[in-house]
Design an enzyme around this catalytic site. Structure first.
Site: not given
Length: 404
Positions: A28, A106, A130
């Site tokens: 990420k 996210s 997330s």
């Protein structure tokens, strides 16, 4: 590719390599990678100095032999459960791409990197769901560990109180392997479902209040399908109510811990460079400005008391079951208005954020019928019950996958 070629040459020469050597993983975009500027899904950090060393989580994956194949897209500064990014585009959900559905956030690109076989494991973060939201909406597995389990060093912060680092992958077993590496713990093979672990060995609670409100038809069907499969397999299910959940809207009326702590981090940059933020993200961060020091201290005390009360109700269970999200992935077009964005974002965060607030651990596994919209089933537990929850999830995963 150079690293992969190196591992291949070493194998050809008879070298004894680790079991993970050469497996591609994605990272990420809020984790530091030495030599790269960490953008955290934003344009506001362009031009910032490159990281001089890898984040601890990244370093541990590399040391185990994994190859970082690339950074994955995300919600700007990780502050949304939808996965929309106006700066770099939104990765589309692999289910029904033609319609253009959100992946969840996210850790949006993290989930898509798994569904599209770009990587076998993905490194994500989870502050309110997330890892688990995109896993649920995309039909894979996501794990949120106890927050203190994996060091946050080198990860761009959202909320110091709630942030945790976890994996996304195609199975509970894969997430458990990755979790052990990230936590710098010995790999512990999960009990084999059907051999030395069955669902009727487990004490499972089914959460009945708040988390089952406003379920869409697909989620309700998937959740009922999972419960029916578990009952048919002999699982001992106990319905449980947590009246404390009704307190959360009032507790978080000014944005909660995430708004307070993100505002403390971003307020100087927002004052000088706020126009470079996604307005839907800056709006959430600025809610933290409504809280003063006394509010923040009180909120932390309220959380401690809340955790103690919830723990008394669920500590006797191996895991608690609930739908990961109340809805399946909506189309991007359904989120065009700010009103719809705020409403749907709050809805997808409602269930998974409970686990972050109690400092627990949770895993989301697919529970939908093949060929239908992905639905996630969550199993969660109290802090430091990570292996217990993962073991339960492995048994439940096998049962749900074969259930009628």
């Amino acid at each position: 590719m150079a690293t992969a070629d190196f591992y291949d040459r070493m194998r050809q020469q008879g070298a004894r390599l680790g079991r993970y050597a050469g497996i591609p993983v994605s990272v990420k975009d809020l984790f530091d990678i030495a030599g790269d500027t960490t953008l955290a899904g934003s344009t506001a950090l362009k031009g910032a100095p490159a990281a001089d060393q890898d984040a601890t989580a990244v370093a541990r994956l590399k040391a185990a032999g994994f190859i970082v194949i690339g950074r994955t897209n995300m919600t700007e500064f990780a502050f949304s459960g939808l996965g929309i990014n106006p700066h770099y585009g939104t990765p589309l959900n692999p289910w029904d791409r033609a319609t253009g559905r959100i992946p969840g956030g996210s850790s949006s690109g993290a989930a898509v990197s798994i569904t599209d076989a770009m990587a076998y494991g993905a490194l994500g973060t989870d502050t309110g769901g997330s890892c688990r939201i995109p896993a649920a909406l995309c039909g894979i597995v996501g794990f949120k560990p106890t927050a203190s389990r994996v060091p946050l060093t080198g990860a761009y912060p959202l909320s110091a109180s709630l942030d945790s680092i976890g994996p996304l992958a195609n199975s509970v077993a894969c997430c458990a392997e990755l979790d052990a590496i990230l936590a710098a713990q010995p790999s512990v093979e999960l009990p084999a479902p059907g051999a030395n672990l069955t669902v009727n060995d487990l004490r499972l609670a089914v959460l009945t209040n708040n988390v089952t409100d406003d379920l869409d038809k697909a989620v309700a069907a998937g959740f009922e399908r999972a419960l029916r499969a578990l009952k048919d397999a002999g699982a001992r299910l106990t319905e449980v109510s947590l009246p404390e959940l009704s307190e959360l809207p009032e507790i978080n009326r000014n944005g909660g811990l995430s708004a307070a702590e993100s505002y403390a981090h971003h307020r100087a940059r927002l004052a000088t460079d706020g126009s470079r933020y996604d307005p839907r993200v800056s709006m959430r961060i600025l809610r933290g400005s409504k809280q003063d020091a006394a509010d923040y201290i009180e909120l932390r005390d309220i959380r401690t008391n809340f955790m103690e009360r919830v723990a008394k109700r669920i500590r006797k269970f191996d895991a608690v079951l609930m739908p990961t999200t109340p809805i399946t992935a909506p189309a991007l077009s359904e989120l065009a208005s700010d009103e719809a964005y705020v409403r749907i974002n709050a809805l997808v965060l409602r269930n998974p954020s409970i686990v972050n607030f109690i400092d627990g651990c949770a895993v989301s596994i697919p529970c939908h019928e093949s060929g239908t919209s992905p639905v996630g089933l969550s199993l969660f537990g109290l802090r430091n019950t990570d292996r217990q929850v993962l073991s339960a999830a492995a048994a439940v995963e096998a049962t749900v996958a074969t259930g009628a």
